[in-house]
Design a protein around this motif. Structure first.
Motif, PDB file in Angstrom:
ATOM      1  N   THR A   1       9.011 -24.320 -41.343  1.00 15.94           N
ATOM      2  CA  THR A   1       9.534 -23.468 -40.279  1.00 15.94           C
ATOM      3  C   THR A   1       8.581 -23.511 -39.097  1.00 15.94           C
ATOM      4  OG1 THR A   1       8.460 -21.575 -41.352  1.00 15.94           O
ATOM      5  CG2 THR A   1      10.815 -21.858 -41.755  1.00 15.94           C
ATOM      6  N   GLU A   2       9.126 -23.330 -37.893  1.00 15.58           N
ATOM      7  CA  GLU A   2       8.279 -23.298 -36.701  1.00 15.58           C
ATOM      8  C   GLU A   2       8.987 -22.524 -35.594  1.00 15.58           C
ATOM      9  OE1 GLU A   2       7.762 -27.474 -35.929  1.00 15.58           O
ATOM     10  OE2 GLU A   2       9.477 -27.554 -34.570  1.00 15.58           O
ATOM     11  N   ARG A   3       8.194 -21.959 -34.696  1.00 18.66           N
ATOM     12  CA  ARG A   3       8.741 -21.245 -33.548  1.00 18.66           C
ATOM     13  C   ARG A   3       9.273 -22.235 -32.517  1.00 18.66           C
ATOM     14  NH1 ARG A   3       9.787 -15.845 -34.100  1.00 18.66           N
ATOM     15  NH2 ARG A   3       8.159 -14.899 -35.391  1.00 18.66           N
TER      16      ARG A   3
ATOM     17  N   ASP B   1       3.864 -20.745 -42.776  1.00 18.52           N
ATOM     18  CA  ASP B   1       2.733 -19.818 -42.805  1.00 18.52           C
ATOM     19  C   ASP B   1       2.386 -19.442 -44.245  1.00 18.52           C
ATOM     20  OD1 ASP B   1       0.962 -17.817 -41.212  1.00 18.52           O
ATOM     21  OD2 ASP B   1       2.025 -16.540 -42.652  1.00 18.52           O
TER      22      ASP B   1
ATOM     23  N   HIS C   1      14.274 -22.891 -39.087  1.00 16.54           N
ATOM     24  CA  HIS C   1      14.179 -23.608 -40.359  1.00 16.54           C
ATOM     25  C   HIS C   1      14.498 -25.074 -40.049  1.00 16.54           C
ATOM     26  CE1 HIS C   1      14.608 -19.874 -43.083  1.00 16.54           C
ATOM     27  NE2 HIS C   1      14.431 -19.461 -41.831  1.00 16.54           N
TER      28      HIS C   1
ATOM     29  N   MET D   1      12.311 -18.299 -34.848  1.00 13.51           N
ATOM     30  CA  MET D   1      11.766 -18.998 -36.005  1.00 13.51           C
ATOM     31  C   MET D   1      12.851 -19.917 -36.563  1.00 13.51           C
ATOM     32  SD  MET D   1       9.159 -19.543 -37.962  1.00 13.51           S
ATOM     33  CE  MET D   1       8.025 -18.148 -37.817  1.00 13.51           C
TER      34      MET D   1
ATOM     35  N   ASN E   1       6.745 -14.399 -41.287  1.00 16.33           N
ATOM     36  CA  ASN E   1       6.233 -15.406 -40.355  1.00 16.33           C
ATOM     37  C   ASN E   1       6.610 -16.829 -40.762  1.00 16.33           C
ATOM     38  OD1 ASN E   1       4.869 -13.505 -38.645  1.00 16.33           O
ATOM     39  ND2 ASN E   1       3.367 -13.263 -40.278  1.00 16.33           N
ATOM     40  N   GLY E   2       7.623 -16.981 -41.606  1.00 10.70           N
ATOM     41  CA  GLY E   2       8.118 -18.297 -41.961  1.00 10.70           C
ATOM     42  C   GLY E   2       7.451 -18.887 -43.191  1.00 10.70           C
TER      43      GLY E   2
ATOM     44  N   SER F   1      16.078 -13.987 -39.222  1.00 12.02           N
ATOM     45  CA  SER F   1      14.984 -13.027 -39.011  1.00 12.02           C
ATOM     46  C   SER F   1      15.549 -11.797 -38.315  1.00 12.02           C
ATOM     47  CB  SER F   1      13.871 -13.652 -38.154  1.00 12.02           C
ATOM     48  OG  SER F   1      13.368 -14.836 -38.723  1.00 12.02           O
TER      49      SER F   1
ATOM     50  N   ASP G   1      11.586 -18.804 -28.767  1.00  8.36           N
ATOM     51  CA  ASP G   1      10.691 -18.069 -29.670  1.00  8.36           C
ATOM     52  C   ASP G   1      11.359 -17.735 -31.003  1.00  8.36           C
ATOM     53  OD1 ASP G   1       8.020 -17.160 -30.021  1.00  8.36           O
ATOM     54  OD2 ASP G   1       8.722 -15.079 -29.875  1.00  8.36           O
TER      55      ASP G   1
END
Length: 382
Positions: free
Chosen positions: A41-43, A198, A52, A50, A194-195, A286, A48
């Motif tokens: 996962t990343e922003r 993380d 997948h 999150m 936070n995914g 989220s 902004d």
């Protein structure tokens, strides 16, 4: 001992952490430029949100130890997967539940009335021992619901007619005679705040673990280690010398929308003339966050080629025969253990992957303590 983990996904991270905590040195390599495997996962820089990256992953389990384990490394917040599907110009709830049934047939039945209606009037009771996906669906819900919600989606997802697929695939899709639209029924359900990347970063954060990204595994690398835990494709370890195991892969058409595109995280498209299987809207994974803009994926399923990411093992008769040959090869291989979804050629949910990784690590530590060789498989692929 010196251990090499091939793959920085859940299997490699969990096994590596367990071994490191017991005094062993662990090196983790991954061909990609990030950890987390397909759970990555990343922003998104523009919204902004999150994201997948390789498609949505929703954590659900009845395994309390696994739930406690992941909560050591991430703050899991409540999340219920409520899937919708567009069919025949309407939006319905999945899995098929009392609201779906009443809406589809234009009725206002109570649970017992709906149960009798489906099982006695709709279901094909002449099918006593369903052998295919199609027969299982016809036996469960009858032709109308099968053709509206399952037939087209399945043809797109698997690239073949439901009559060619085993009945066992449909056992994952329940029918409910109440208004519960939670896709899963497990006791513990949630998303890491936070995914997943993380969370896996936390698992790998140990002084005895070294992570090397952008690193392609070669069997010669094993010479510098006492043992290898391999979570890549089983056939890939042997350079596909017997042929390639079959997989389905996914293509994602990513787009950004100003606002709320569909009002839910997952919208299926059950009709065959719609080329994609579903659209996922990632900000809804989220729900504790607020975003004006949105990142969405249209998902297309197709047969995996040599350069594609393998997602779903096909495991039909032909593939199982080839799998047996690769298992025989693996059983003769020294100092390597095959783990995870790709290493054992099985579809695995995240919680099962973690459970098997914990069990594999413990069994390995017991074998080391008893001065025994580690097995090629701690979970049989067949």
């Amino acid at each position: 001992m010196q251990f090499l983990m091939v793959g920085a996904g859940l299997s490699g991270a969990v096994i590596g952490r367990q071994l490191a905590e017991h005094g062993h040195d662990v090196t983790v390599v991954d061909r990609r430029d990030h950890i987390g495997g397909n759970c990555h996962t990343e922003r998104d820089a523009n919204t902004d949100v999150m994201v997948h990256v390789y498609g949505p992953h929703i954590f659900h389990t009845d395994d309390e130890e696994v739930w406690q384990y992941v909560n050591q490394y991430a703050n899991f917040l409540p999340y219920k997967n409520r899937v919708k599907t567009t069919s025949r110009g309407q939006v319905f709830s999945l899995p098929v539940n009392l609201h779906t049934i009443n809406q589809f047939f234009g009725k206002t039945m109570r649970p017992d009335e709906a149960h009798a209606f489906i099982t006695e009037e709709q279901a094909d009771t002449s099918i006593t021992d369903p052998q295919s996906f199609e027969e299982q669906a016809m036996r469960f819900v009858g032709r109308d619901l099968y053709e509206a919600f399952f037939k087209g989606y399945t043809i797109k997802q698997w690239g073949c007619h439901p009559s060619e697929l085993p009945a066992s695939i449909l056992k994952r899709l329940p029918v409910r005679f109440n208004y519960d639209d939670n896709y899963f029924f497990h006791k513990f359900q949630g998303m890491p705040e936070n995914g997943y990347t993380d969370m896996i970063t936390g698992i790998l954060d140990h002084p005895s673990i070294t992570v090397k990204l952008n690193t392609m595994f070669d069997r010669n690398m094993a010479d510098g280690f006492d043992h290898v835990f391999y979570s890549g494709p089983l056939d890939g370890y042997f350079d596909y010398e017997l042929g390639r195991l079959g997989y389905r892969t996914l293509d994602f058409e990513r787009f950004i929308y100003d606002g709320d595109y569909q009002g839910c995280a997952v919208m299926n498209y059950g009709e065959e003339d719609v080329p994609y299987t579903r659209i996922t809207e990632h900000k809804h994974f989220s729900p504790w966050e607020a975003h004006e803009r949105s990142v969405c994926y249209r998902e297309y399923s197709r047969a995996a080629g040599p350069d594609d990411i393998p997602y779903y093992p096909i495991r039909q008769v032909k593939e199982k025969a080839l799998l047996g040959e690769y298992v025989d090869l693996a059983e003769e291989t020294q100092n390597v253990t095959f783990v995870g979804r790709l290493g054992t050629y099985r579809y695995l949910d995240m919680d099962v992957t973690i459970r098997e990784a914990l069990d594999t690590a413990r069994a390995s530590l017991d074998a080391i303590a008893a001065d025994q060789d580690l097995k090629p498989f701690f979970v049989a692929p067949i």
